[in-house]
Design a protein around this motif. Sequence first.
Motif, PDB file in Angstrom:
ATOM      1  N   ASP A 155      12.556  58.021 -22.176  1.00  0.00           N
ATOM      2  CA  ASP A 155      12.162  59.001 -21.165  1.00  0.00           C
ATOM      3  C   ASP A 155      12.618  58.543 -19.776  1.00  0.00           C
ATOM      4  O   ASP A 155      13.061  59.356 -18.961  1.00  0.00           O
ATOM      5  N   LEU A 156      12.540  57.223 -19.506  1.00  0.00           N
ATOM      6  CA  LEU A 156      13.010  56.707 -18.220  1.00  0.00           C
ATOM      7  C   LEU A 156      14.525  56.747 -18.107  1.00  0.00           C
ATOM      8  O   LEU A 156      15.075  56.796 -17.002  1.00  0.00           O
ATOM      9  N   ALA A 157      15.216  56.726 -19.257  1.00  0.00           N
ATOM     10  CA  ALA A 157      16.675  56.717 -19.248  1.00  0.00           C
ATOM     11  C   ALA A 157      17.281  58.090 -19.026  1.00  0.00           C
ATOM     12  O   ALA A 157      18.505  58.213 -18.933  1.00  0.00           O
ATOM     13  N   ARG A 158      16.457  59.123 -18.952  1.00  0.00           N
ATOM     14  CA  ARG A 158      16.985  60.458 -18.687  1.00  0.00           C
ATOM     15  C   ARG A 158      17.651  60.498 -17.314  1.00  0.00           C
ATOM     16  O   ARG A 158      17.226  59.796 -16.381  1.00  0.00           O
ATOM     17  N   PRO A 159      18.695  61.327 -17.142  1.00  0.00           N
ATOM     18  CA  PRO A 159      19.390  61.375 -15.840  1.00  0.00           C
ATOM     19  C   PRO A 159      18.476  61.684 -14.678  1.00  0.00           C
ATOM     20  O   PRO A 159      18.664  61.173 -13.573  1.00  0.00           O
ATOM     21  N   SER A 160      17.472  62.516 -14.899  1.00  0.00           N
ATOM     22  CA  SER A 160      16.581  62.896 -13.799  1.00  0.00           C
ATOM     23  C   SER A 160      15.640  61.767 -13.399  1.00  0.00           C
ATOM     24  O   SER A 160      15.032  61.818 -12.337  1.00  0.00           O
ATOM     25  N   ARG A 161      15.516  60.720 -14.235  1.00  0.00           N
ATOM     26  CA  ARG A 161      14.578  59.634 -13.944  1.00  0.00           C
ATOM     27  C   ARG A 161      15.259  58.271 -13.934  1.00  0.00           C
ATOM     28  O   ARG A 161      14.588  57.250 -14.009  1.00  0.00           O
ATOM     29  N   GLN A 162      16.578  58.249 -13.844  1.00  0.00           N
ATOM     30  CA  GLN A 162      17.269  56.973 -13.887  1.00  0.00           C
ATOM     31  C   GLN A 162      16.981  56.105 -12.667  1.00  0.00           C
ATOM     32  O   GLN A 162      17.046  54.878 -12.749  1.00  0.00           O
ATOM     33  N   HIS A 163      16.660  56.725 -11.529  1.00  0.00           N
ATOM     34  CA  HIS A 163      16.354  55.920 -10.358  1.00  0.00           C
ATOM     35  C   HIS A 163      15.085  55.101 -10.561  1.00  0.00           C
ATOM     36  O   HIS A 163      14.953  53.985 -10.068  1.00  0.00           O
ATOM     37  N   TRP A 164      14.122  55.656 -11.326  1.00  0.00           N
ATOM     38  CA  TRP A 164      12.908  54.896 -11.624  1.00  0.00           C
ATOM     39  C   TRP A 164      13.218  53.707 -12.526  1.00  0.00           C
ATOM     40  O   TRP A 164      12.631  52.636 -12.373  1.00  0.00           O
ATOM     41  N   LEU A 165      14.143  53.900 -13.440  1.00  0.00           N
ATOM     42  CA  LEU A 165      14.552  52.796 -14.307  1.00  0.00           C
ATOM     43  C   LEU A 165      15.225  51.691 -13.489  1.00  0.00           C
ATOM     44  O   LEU A 165      15.003  50.500 -13.733  1.00  0.00           O
ATOM     45  N   GLY A 166      16.046  52.094 -12.507  1.00  0.00           N
ATOM     46  CA  GLY A 166      16.676  51.101 -11.642  1.00  0.00           C
ATOM     47  C   GLY A 166      15.652  50.302 -10.853  1.00  0.00           C
ATOM     48  O   GLY A 166      15.757  49.070 -10.751  1.00  0.00           O
ATOM     49  N   TYR A 167      14.644  51.002 -10.288  1.00  0.00           N
ATOM     50  CA  TYR A 167      13.585  50.301  -9.566  1.00  0.00           C
ATOM     51  C   TYR A 167      12.831  49.342 -10.481  1.00  0.00           C
ATOM     52  O   TYR A 167      12.463  48.225 -10.086  1.00  0.00           O
ATOM     53  N   LEU A 168      12.591  49.777 -11.709  1.00  0.00           N
ATOM     54  CA  LEU A 168      11.865  48.937 -12.653  1.00  0.00           C
ATOM     55  C   LEU A 168      12.646  47.673 -12.996  1.00  0.00           C
ATOM     56  O   LEU A 168      12.076  46.578 -13.079  1.00  0.00           O
ATOM     57  N   LEU A 169      13.952  47.806 -13.178  1.00  0.00           N
ATOM     58  CA  LEU A 169      14.765  46.644 -13.503  1.00  0.00           C
ATOM     59  C   LEU A 169      14.927  45.695 -12.313  1.00  0.00           C
ATOM     60  O   LEU A 169      15.085  44.484 -12.489  1.00  0.00           O
ATOM     61  N   LEU A 170      14.892  46.235 -11.090  1.00  0.00           N
ATOM     62  CA  LEU A 170      15.031  45.401  -9.896  1.00  0.00           C
ATOM     63  C   LEU A 170      13.723  44.750  -9.472  1.00  0.00           C
ATOM     64  O   LEU A 170      13.733  43.808  -8.677  1.00  0.00           O
ATOM     65  N   ALA A 171      12.604  45.243  -9.992  1.00  0.00           N
ATOM     66  CA  ALA A 171      11.301  44.752  -9.552  1.00  0.00           C
ATOM     67  C   ALA A 171      11.133  43.247  -9.725  1.00  0.00           C
ATOM     68  O   ALA A 171      10.663  42.568  -8.796  1.00  0.00           O
ATOM     69  N   PRO A 172      11.489  42.630 -10.866  1.00  0.00           N
ATOM     70  CA  PRO A 172      11.320  41.162 -10.976  1.00  0.00           C
ATOM     71  C   PRO A 172      12.111  40.389  -9.929  1.00  0.00           C
ATOM     72  O   PRO A 172      11.593  39.417  -9.351  1.00  0.00           O
ATOM     73  N   ALA A 173      13.350  40.817  -9.670  1.00  0.00           N
ATOM     74  CA  ALA A 173      14.156  40.118  -8.665  1.00  0.00           C
ATOM     75  C   ALA A 173      13.555  40.284  -7.268  1.00  0.00           C
ATOM     76  O   ALA A 173      13.527  39.332  -6.480  1.00  0.00           O
ATOM     77  N   VAL A 174      13.076  41.486  -6.955  1.00  0.00           N
ATOM     78  CA  VAL A 174      12.472  41.726  -5.648  1.00  0.00           C
ATOM     79  C   VAL A 174      11.216  40.879  -5.470  1.00  0.00           C
ATOM     80  O   VAL A 174      10.993  40.278  -4.405  1.00  0.00           O
ATOM     81  N   LEU A 175      10.384  40.811  -6.508  1.00  0.00           N
ATOM     82  CA  LEU A 175       9.170  39.991  -6.429  1.00  0.00           C
ATOM     83  C   LEU A 175       9.512  38.509  -6.272  1.00  0.00           C
ATOM     84  O   LEU A 175       8.844  37.795  -5.518  1.00  0.00           O
ATOM     85  N   LEU A 176      10.554  38.063  -6.965  1.00  0.00           N
ATOM     86  CA  LEU A 176      10.954  36.660  -6.853  1.00  0.00           C
ATOM     87  C   LEU A 176      11.465  36.343  -5.451  1.00  0.00           C
ATOM     88  O   LEU A 176      11.110  35.310  -4.870  1.00  0.00           O
ATOM     89  N   VAL A 177      12.293  37.235  -4.887  1.00  0.00           N
ATOM     90  CA  VAL A 177      12.779  37.038  -3.517  1.00  0.00           C
ATOM     91  C   VAL A 177      11.621  37.040  -2.531  1.00  0.00           C
ATOM     92  O   VAL A 177      11.572  36.231  -1.590  1.00  0.00           O
ATOM     93  N   GLY A 178      10.663  37.954  -2.746  1.00  0.00           N
ATOM     94  CA  GLY A 178       9.509  37.991  -1.866  1.00  0.00           C
ATOM     95  C   GLY A 178       8.686  36.718  -1.917  1.00  0.00           C
ATOM     96  O   GLY A 178       8.208  36.219  -0.891  1.00  0.00           O
TER      97      GLY A 178
END
Length: 302
Positions: free
Chosen positions: A9-32
Motif C-alpha cells: 500500500d505504501l509502494a503505490r505511486p500516490s504514497r511513494q513519498h511516505w515510503l521515502g520518508y519512512l526509509l530515510l527516518a533511521p538515517a535522519v534519527l542517527l544524524v540527529g
Amino acid sequence: MMAERRFLDLARPSRQHWLGYLLLAPAVLLVGAIIVYPLFVSIDISFQNVGIARIDQPRRPFTTDNYTRLFTSPDFWNACWVTLKLVVIVTACCFLLGLCTALLVNNRFKGRAVARLLVAMPWAVPEVIAVVIFAWLFDSSFGLMNWLLIQIGAIDRTINWFSEPGPAFAAVATTMIWKGYPFVSIMVLAGLQSIPEDYHAAARVDGANAWQRLVHITLPSLMPVIGVTIVLVMLWIFRDFSIIYVLTGGGPLKATQTLSIMTYEQAFSFFRMGYASAIGIVTLVICVIAAKLMMHRAPESL
C-alpha cells in the motif's frame, strides 16, 4: 500477510513519498543523535559558566559572559589571525600544487599509474605519522631541512624551527600542505577525466596552444570541482588539530594557536567548558559563512 499488504500500500505511486520518508527516518534519527543534539548542547553550554560539563549537574543561569569575554580577548583575535593565515596560505599552496600534479599525471606517459599512486600517498598517511616525519625533518640539531638549506646557501646557521614563531608557523604550514595537496590532486584529476577530449581537439585545430587550452577550456570546466574542493580544504584547515598540536602545541608564543587549539586548551587544560563551547560555536559560524560565500561564488565563475 498484513505487513506485506501495508508495504504494498505504501509502494503505490500516490504514497511513494511516505515510503521515502519512512526509509530515510533511521538515517535522519542517527544524524540527529550524532550531530544535531550535541550541537544544541554546545550552544546551551556556551551560555553558561560551566567548568566541567556533566549530564547530572543542574543547569547554570543563562549568561552571555563567555561571548563578551571571547570578543574582548586578544588571544581569540590572535587565534583568528593565525587561522586565517593558515587557511589562505595552505589553501592556495594546496590548490596550486594539486592542480599542477593533476595536470601532470593526467597525461599519458610510461609509469603514469605509479606516479598517480605516489601523488595520492601523502593523503593516505595518518596525520600523526606525517607529523612525526616532519618533526624529524625540521629537527634543529640533525634535521634534513636545516642541512638542505645550509647546503644550498639559503641560511648560514641552523634554525630552531619549533622555538621561534616564524619558523614554527612555516613548519606547520609545510606539513599541512604536504598532507592536503593530494586531496586536491585527486579531485582535480577526477574533474579532468570528465572533460571531453573533443574540446581540446577542436581547440588544437583552431590553433590554441597549451596555455590557451588551460585557461579557456580546462579551468572553466573544472570550476564546479574546484569550488567544492577549496571549500573542503578550507574546512579541513579550520578544524585540523592533530598536526598543530603534535608539532608545536600552539606555540611558541601562540604563533600557531588556531581556533581549534584554543578550544581544546580552554576545555581540557583550563576546564572552561562554557568558554570553549563559545569558541567552538563562533568557529562553526565562521566556517558556515566562509563555505556559503565560496559555494555562492563558484557558479558565478563558470
